[in-house]
Scaffold this motif. Structure first.
Motif, short mmCIF file in Angstrom:
data_model
loop_
_atom_site.label_atom_id
_atom_site.label_comp_id
_atom_site.label_asym_id
_atom_site.label_seq_id
_atom_site.Cartn_x
_atom_site.Cartn_y
_atom_site.Cartn_z
N ASP A 29 0.90 -1.15 -0.04
CA ASP A 29 0.39 0.38 -0.40
C ASP A 29 0.96 1.43 -0.14
O ASP A 29 0.16 2.61 -0.91
N SER A 30 2.16 0.91 0.78
CA SER A 30 2.69 2.64 0.67
C SER A 30 3.59 2.58 -0.34
O SER A 30 3.82 3.87 -0.85
N ARG A 31 3.57 1.56 -1.46
CA ARG A 31 4.87 1.46 -2.19
C ARG A 31 3.94 2.02 -3.61
O ARG A 31 4.29 3.04 -4.92
N GLY A 32 2.24 1.42 -3.27
CA GLY A 32 1.48 1.95 -4.35
C GLY A 32 1.10 3.60 -4.47
O GLY A 32 1.40 4.69 -5.15
N LYS A 33 1.25 4.32 -2.97
CA LYS A 33 0.75 5.51 -2.46
C LYS A 33 2.22 6.72 -3.34
O LYS A 33 2.21 7.48 -3.51
N LEU A 34 3.22 5.67 -3.02
CA LEU A 34 4.44 6.76 -3.40
C LEU A 34 4.40 6.75 -4.76
O LEU A 34 5.15 7.94 -5.37
N GLU A 35 4.53 5.37 -5.98
CA GLU A 35 4.46 5.00 -6.85
C GLU A 35 3.85 5.76 -7.67
O GLU A 35 3.62 6.63 -8.69
N LYS A 36 1.86 6.44 -6.88
CA LYS A 36 0.75 7.35 -7.44
C LYS A 36 0.98 8.42 -7.37
O LYS A 36 1.70 9.13 -8.61
N GLY A 37 1.88 9.16 -6.62
CA GLY A 37 2.51 10.37 -6.70
C GLY A 37 2.56 10.90 -5.24
O GLY A 37 1.91 11.00 -4.48
N VAL A 38 3.52 11.59 -4.76
CA VAL A 38 3.85 12.37 -3.62
C VAL A 38 3.84 14.10 -3.69
O VAL A 38 4.95 14.22 -4.22
N LYS A 39 3.28 14.75 -3.10
CA LYS A 39 2.79 16.41 -3.03
C LYS A 39 3.84 16.91 -2.94
O LYS A 39 4.36 16.77 -1.70
N LEU A 40 5.08 18.01 -3.24
CA LEU A 40 6.00 18.97 -3.28
C LEU A 40 5.96 19.94 -3.49
O LEU A 40 5.64 20.12 -5.13
N VAL A 41 6.16 21.07 -2.16
CA VAL A 41 5.95 22.52 -2.77
C VAL A 41 7.62 23.14 -3.10
O VAL A 41 8.24 22.97 -1.94
N LEU A 42 7.64 23.96 -3.46
CA LEU A 42 8.71 24.92 -3.49
C LEU A 42 8.46 26.43 -3.29
O LEU A 42 7.64 27.20 -4.21
N LEU A 43 9.43 27.38 -2.40
CA LEU A 43 8.75 28.08 -1.86
C LEU A 43 10.09 28.90 -1.45
O LEU A 43 11.06 27.99 -1.24
N GLY A 44 9.62 30.50 -1.44
CA GLY A 44 10.53 31.62 -1.10
C GLY A 44 10.73 32.73 -1.96
O GLY A 44 9.73 32.71 -3.56
N ASP A 45 11.98 33.74 -2.13
CA ASP A 45 11.50 34.25 -2.69
C ASP A 45 11.65 34.45 -3.84
O ASP A 45 12.81 33.38 -4.29
N MET A 46 11.60 35.90 -4.83
CA MET A 46 11.70 35.14 -6.25
C MET A 46 13.19 35.61 -7.01
O MET A 46 13.94 36.66 -6.06
N ASN A 47 13.63 35.03 -8.04
CA ASN A 47 14.79 35.12 -8.20
C ASN A 47 15.62 34.27 -7.53
O ASN A 47 17.08 34.44 -7.00
N THR A 48 15.19 33.39 -6.44
CA THR A 48 16.11 32.44 -5.25
C THR A 48 16.79 31.56 -6.55
O THR A 48 17.47 30.89 -5.66
N GLY A 49 16.44 30.90 -7.27
CA GLY A 49 16.49 30.11 -7.96
C GLY A 49 15.72 28.63 -8.32
O GLY A 49 16.16 27.32 -8.52
N LYS A 50 14.22 29.00 -7.60
CA LYS A 50 13.32 27.35 -7.51
C LYS A 50 13.10 26.80 -8.72
O LYS A 50 13.25 26.15 -8.71
#
Length: 203
Positions: A29-50
């Motif tokens: 079940d865990s592998r299925g969730k990991l392979e289905k997709g895990v949400k990650l967000v990039l945050l920070g000021d503009m021009n920091t290189g995100k």
């Protein structure tokens, strides 16, 4: 940073053992969730290189980029040393203040957040602290938090590593890497460590 390793079941374990069945089901079940997709967000000021960090990770490219409008979406499959595959669904958010009100909908439900600052611009590290405070109040309590000090390839450093280390010691369990999107330095290492943490959380 300690890393937990899972043990192996011996050949003498009986398939009819309910405890063994639950381990198999939980693992699948865990592998299925990991392979289905895990949400990650990039945050920070503009021009920091995100956006450049995301491009280096996903396409192994570096080049001039336009400012992100709202958010950009990218996908990267990462296979860890233990063979576990994690599909990262990356939301690269805009750093401009006028898009700030939209950001909560991108980090809501995220498994991990990477806050990027520019080591040559002290004010971007101060902004990072504001992001951390906001995430602590509004994001999931299980959110994996990572800090990325980008642009280590440039001179004129304004943010020292020991300053960041002192700040992290107040936060607790936080991932921290200095990176260079231009050279690729520590970009893969940063996201590999995040994925290892995600796998531990899912276990």
């Amino acid at each position: 940073m300690s890393k937990k390793q899972g043990g192996c079941c011996g050949n003498d374990a009986k398939p009819s053992d309910p405890d063994r069945r639950s381990v198999i089901v939980d693992s699948a079940d865990s592998r299925g969730k990991l392979e289905k997709g895990v949400k990650l967000v990039l945050l920070g000021d503009m021009n920091t290189g995100k956006t450049c960090i995301a491009s280096r990770l996903v396409r192994n490219e570096f080049g001039p980029t336009d400012s992100t409008i709202g958010a950009a979406f990218l996908v990267k499959n990462i296979t860890l040393d233990n063979g576990v595959n994690v599909k990262l669904e990356i939301w690269d958010t805009a750093g401009q203040e006028r898009y700030r009100s939209l950001t909560p909908m991108y980090y809501r439900g995220a498994s991990a957040a990477v806050i990027v600052y520019d080591i040559t611009k002290k004010h971007t590290f101060e902004t990072l602290k504001k992001w951390v405070s906001e995430l602590q109040k509004q994001a999931s309590p299980n959110l994996i938090l990572a800090l990325a000090g980008n642009k280590v390839d440039l001179p004129n450093r304004e943010v020292q590593v020991d300053e960041v280390s002192r700040y992290i010691s107040e936060l607790g369990d936080v991932i921290f890497f200095e990176t260079s999107a231009q050279t690729g330095y520590n970009v893969n290492e940063l996201f590999n460590e995040i994925c290892r943490k995600i796998v531990e959380t899912y276990k």
